[in-house]
Design an enzyme around this catalytic site. Sequence first.
Site, short mmCIF file in Angstrom:
data_model
loop_
_atom_site.label_atom_id
_atom_site.label_comp_id
_atom_site.label_asym_id
_atom_site.label_seq_id
_atom_site.Cartn_x
_atom_site.Cartn_y
_atom_site.Cartn_z
N LYS A 173 13.26 -1.50 6.77
CA LYS A 173 12.58 -0.22 6.62
C LYS A 173 11.51 -0.13 7.71
O LYS A 173 10.51 -0.85 7.69
CB LYS A 173 11.91 -0.10 5.26
CG LYS A 173 11.11 1.18 5.09
CD LYS A 173 9.89 0.96 4.22
CE LYS A 173 8.91 2.11 4.31
NZ LYS A 173 8.34 2.33 5.65
N GLU A 246 2.80 -11.37 8.54
CA GLU A 246 1.92 -11.37 9.72
C GLU A 246 1.01 -10.17 9.56
O GLU A 246 1.43 -9.03 9.72
CB GLU A 246 2.74 -11.30 11.01
CG GLU A 246 1.96 -11.68 12.25
CD GLU A 246 1.32 -10.49 12.94
OE1 GLU A 246 0.12 -10.21 12.64
OE2 GLU A 246 1.99 -9.84 13.75
N CYS A 280 -1.94 -6.58 16.82
CA CYS A 280 -2.64 -7.46 15.89
C CYS A 280 -3.39 -8.57 16.63
O CYS A 280 -4.50 -8.93 16.24
CB CYS A 280 -1.64 -8.07 14.91
SG CYS A 280 -0.92 -6.88 13.76
N GLU A 377 -11.32 -4.67 11.94
CA GLU A 377 -10.32 -4.55 13.00
C GLU A 377 -10.21 -3.10 13.42
O GLU A 377 -9.75 -2.25 12.66
CB GLU A 377 -8.97 -5.05 12.50
CG GLU A 377 -7.88 -4.99 13.55
CD GLU A 377 -6.53 -5.42 13.03
OE1 GLU A 377 -5.69 -5.81 13.85
OE2 GLU A 377 -6.31 -5.37 11.80
#
Length: 474
Positions: A173, A246, A280, A377
Amino acid sequence: MQVFDMIINGKPVRAGSTFDVVNPATGEVFARVQAGDVSHVDQAVAAARTAFPAWSRTPDAERKRLMHALGAALEAHMPELMELVTKEAGKPLGGLNGVGSGMEVGGAIAWTHVTADLELPVEVIQDNDDARIEVHRKPLGVVGSITPWNWPLMIAIWHVIPALRAGNTVVIKPSGLTPTATTRFVELANAILPPGVLNIVTGESGVGSAIAKHPEINKIVFTGSTPTGKNIMQNAAGNLKRLTLELGGNDAGIVLPDVDPKAIAPKLFGVGFHNNGQTCACLKRLYVHDSIYEEVCAELARIAKETVVGDGLVEGTELGPVQNKAQLDFVQELVEDARAHGARILSGGKARPGGGFFFEPTVIADAKDGMRVVDEEQFGPVLPVIRYSDIEEVIARANNNENGLGGSIWSKDHAKAAELALRLECGTAWVNEHGAVQPDAPFGGVKQSGLGVEFGRYGLEEYTSIQTLKIMKA
């Protein structure tokens, strides 16, 4: 306008409705994709479950051949896939330091071929007159893959190829913001693979949670935010699914006083701003020694002001737009918070007026731990630069964050830098580099940045279970 279908059991499948995919450089719809739902997840899992026995017993050499064929298909359709990635994700065809959709598709090709050649040989623990003990790696079954919007095709490849190589079948997906390149890849792959081996369900209405909860899925591999990862982990508990997660990163880089600011600034800028900071493992917190702080800040700001920002389809563009409006607003919020708390905005600092979701490359001086732009972040074209004077203190500050994906040390003294890098609490540490990953070296996070690893033999093993075989001879 192009319409993309789901692929289930080797065939195109349409839902009762579609959803729009927006080009973030223009804010305009460029494609429509099927709005799948839980029923389509059930169909895809059933197809994958049916295909699993034959695929898992396919000779290893044949699976390897087919993986290489997938890599060749990616290469044959590289221009088409590059354009889709640029239109949906916003990244330029070329990009800052060559990090754009060309690099994404090229990386997907390389990862496919390298992963195809990985081996998981039988390990012999004992072989004597009494017994022979072997350790075999066996595929898990059906793997559910849920991918993010920042590297849509590359991360799909990171999930799908090792799963297939190990003998699993897959239901993927993609993000509803960036589903087109992945859907096209799955379409190409189904001209090569047996029906049901690789299926794609597009849509947002409960599709992700249905995959996470599904009792016939044996493993979930997810790349994305930490809160979503935790939710997936809870949903996966129903049948004790294996997990590779992750998750978010807030990577720190520490610049020692022995570097040349002018020489190092272009590299620092590149690892902080490639893909508009929407990676990331981008450099997201930069700690610079007091003795060179102002010079490094000035060089970074100069580069930021000279960087070409625009539509990724236009030649010469280095940075494109932020991928979506919500992320653009979040980036602006963090910058305004830093400004309100006394930080200096040396470049950028605002969204660009007009169409698209553009934010000027922003370098923030006098940033401090405790400011949101440092502690959270930012996932955008913003780099806070934090002053330090004591190396022991800055190592502690760098580690004082719930994330632990990557980190870096920058110095002319490689031995000292390596020693310090090993003290960083992160899954990967770099010296005079940041964020560089490769298909034969494991990559993953610690703390709140996830669990498990991807890439290479270690990553391939995560798609298998261990079976010990003991053959008595006496």
